[in-house]
Design an enzyme around this catalytic site. Structure first.
Site, short mmCIF file in Angstrom:
data_model
loop_
_atom_site.label_atom_id
_atom_site.label_comp_id
_atom_site.label_asym_id
_atom_site.label_seq_id
_atom_site.Cartn_x
_atom_site.Cartn_y
_atom_site.Cartn_z
N THR A 158 8.29 -33.90 -91.09
CA THR A 158 8.53 -33.74 -89.66
C THR A 158 7.20 -33.62 -88.93
OG1 THR A 158 10.67 -32.69 -89.96
CG2 THR A 158 9.55 -32.26 -87.89
N LYS A 256 9.95 -37.89 -89.74
CA LYS A 256 10.94 -37.43 -88.76
C LYS A 256 10.26 -37.03 -87.46
CE LYS A 256 14.68 -34.01 -88.21
NZ LYS A 256 14.24 -33.39 -86.95
N HIS A 280 13.99 -33.90 -82.07
CA HIS A 280 14.20 -32.54 -82.60
C HIS A 280 15.44 -31.92 -81.96
CE1 HIS A 280 11.78 -29.96 -85.32
NE2 HIS A 280 12.55 -28.99 -84.85
N SER A 312 20.18 -36.43 -83.36
CA SER A 312 20.19 -35.85 -82.01
C SER A 312 21.37 -36.35 -81.18
CB SER A 312 18.89 -36.13 -81.25
OG SER A 312 17.76 -35.61 -81.95
#
Length: 405
Positions: A158, A256, A280, A312
């Protein structure tokens, strides 16, 4: 209402809200700043309409999908979510077992309360692992090596947290380090006795097991949490983090948090195998575009050479179908799974997965799809400015343009 009676994700969220104190529910449900990003994530799906084809034999249809060389029963999975054990003790392993039972990928967060070793044992074929770049590179390297030793199927790096977003609900509720038992928090706990009982009998603040090895032999849960807070976010990190992780990790690697096509190209150049297009969940930059809005552009940039995933805002099976049409190979969701496990443990997590599977199955039947490979740009309509996708024929959805006059 009991979890067995839930018919959609909103029902599951209501059950979680009735179980969790406000401070806990808002941590899951909230975004940053004015939470425009949360609204934008959902509104993006309203820009598109699925275009069905009828008189197609859809009596036999399946959702099987291949991701990074491994077969899964459906093209969706569970996002990484930190401190799940705060909402229900053992939540991380409940999610791992539910995903394994449904043969779906579960991405364990490195900020989880249970360990990656325990999750890999619970779901050896379906557990992936998510990590961050840290201020101390040896911690990131250690997490990579642990995943490698466990033969974790996919590693997720991430990158969208160089600094922590302003999560206003958390600030108002007092959800911060160190946690203080204010009169408001105490009253919330009293209003949710079942959660409070589990929290207190479980020892209070849960241990972040993935971080325990780096905090010292006798470190308690507070010390481990403080270490995590001091190591992440790491604002000085650069593309060197991806280079280092790629060098240390021999298996499939996805990045990510990518939203810009140019960043997607850099990830490809540095050896990443896939991307998880994400903002996120609206919890970092409130003005960021919805991942669904950027998905066609990123798919055009690198889609033939990388596995494109997205998260998301997914709340319906039809949302997953739209993402597949726009270039994603699979969609991931976090909040719904957390609501499910908070409300009813592993049974709640399984209920959430079953809802998505059933809704996607119905969408496929209506669309004339016998498998998810039938999804494509010809099956979706963009209701926004038709110029947006001009000269992007591979992933461009059908455009509805009004005739003049």
């Amino acid at each position: 209402m009991k979890i067995e009676s839930a018919i959609n994700i909103d029902d599951v969220a209501k059950l979680a809200r009735s179980y969790l104190p406000k401070i806990a529910y808002d941590f899951i449900d909230g975004g940053v700043d004015g939470e425009d990003g949360l609204i934008r994530n959902r509104d993006a799906f309203g820009r598109y309409r699925l275009v069905p084809r009828y008189l197609v034999d859809v009596e036999k249809r399946h959702q099987r999908a291949t991701l990074f060389g491994h077969d899964y029963s459906s093209p969706f999975g569970i996002c990484p979510m930190g401190i799940a054990g705060f909402f229900r003790p053992g939540a991380d392993l409940m999610l791992a077992r539910a995903a394994a039972a449904f043969d779906l990928p579960y991405i364990m967060s490195s900020a989880s309360c249970d360990s990656i070793e325990a999750a890999a044992a619970a779901g050896p074929k379906t557990t992936w692992f998510q990590i961050y770049g840290t201020r101390s590179p040896h911690i990131t390297a250690g997490l990579v090596q642990r995943a490698r030793a466990l033969d974790v199927k996919v590693l997720i790096l991430t990158v969208d947290t160089p600094v922590m977003g302003k999560r206003e609900r958390n600030i108002r509720n007092g959800f911060r380090r160190p946690m203080k038992m204010t009169p408001r928090v105490i009253l919330q706990g009293l209003s949710r006795p079942a959660w409070t009982y589990r929290y207190l009998t479980g020892g209070g603040i849960p241990m972040m097991e993935n971080w325990r090895p780096y905090a010292g032999k006798d470190a308690d849960a507070n010390a481990v949490a403080d270490l995590y807070g001091s190591e992440t976010p790491a604002p000085a990190q650069s593309w060197d983090v991806l280079r280092a992780v790629r060098k240390a990790w021999p298996g499939p690697l996805a990045v990510k948090g990518i939203l810009h096509p140019d960043d997607a190209r850099i990830c490809l150049e540095l050896g990443a195998d896939g991307l998880l297009v994400s903002n996120h969940g609206g919890r970092q930059l409130d003005s960021a575009p919805a991942p669904l809005d950027m998905l066609p552009l990123i798919a055009d940039a690198v889609g033939h050479k990388m596995e494109i995933l997205i998260d998301s805002g997914f709340r319906r099976g039809a949302d997953i179908a739209k993402a597949l049409c726009l270039g994603a190979k699979a969609a991931f969701f976090g909040r719904p799974a957390m609501f499910g496990v908070a409300a009813a443990g592993e049974a709640g997590a399984r209920k959430v997965l079953d809802i998505y599977r059933q809704e996607l199955n119905l969408a496929m039947g209506q669309m004339g799809w016998t498998d998810v490979g039938c999804a494509g740009p010809e099956a979706i309509v963009d209701l926004s400015d038709p110029r947006l996708f001009r000269e992007r024929p591979r992933s461009a959805p059908i455009r509805l343009e009004r005739a003049e006059g």
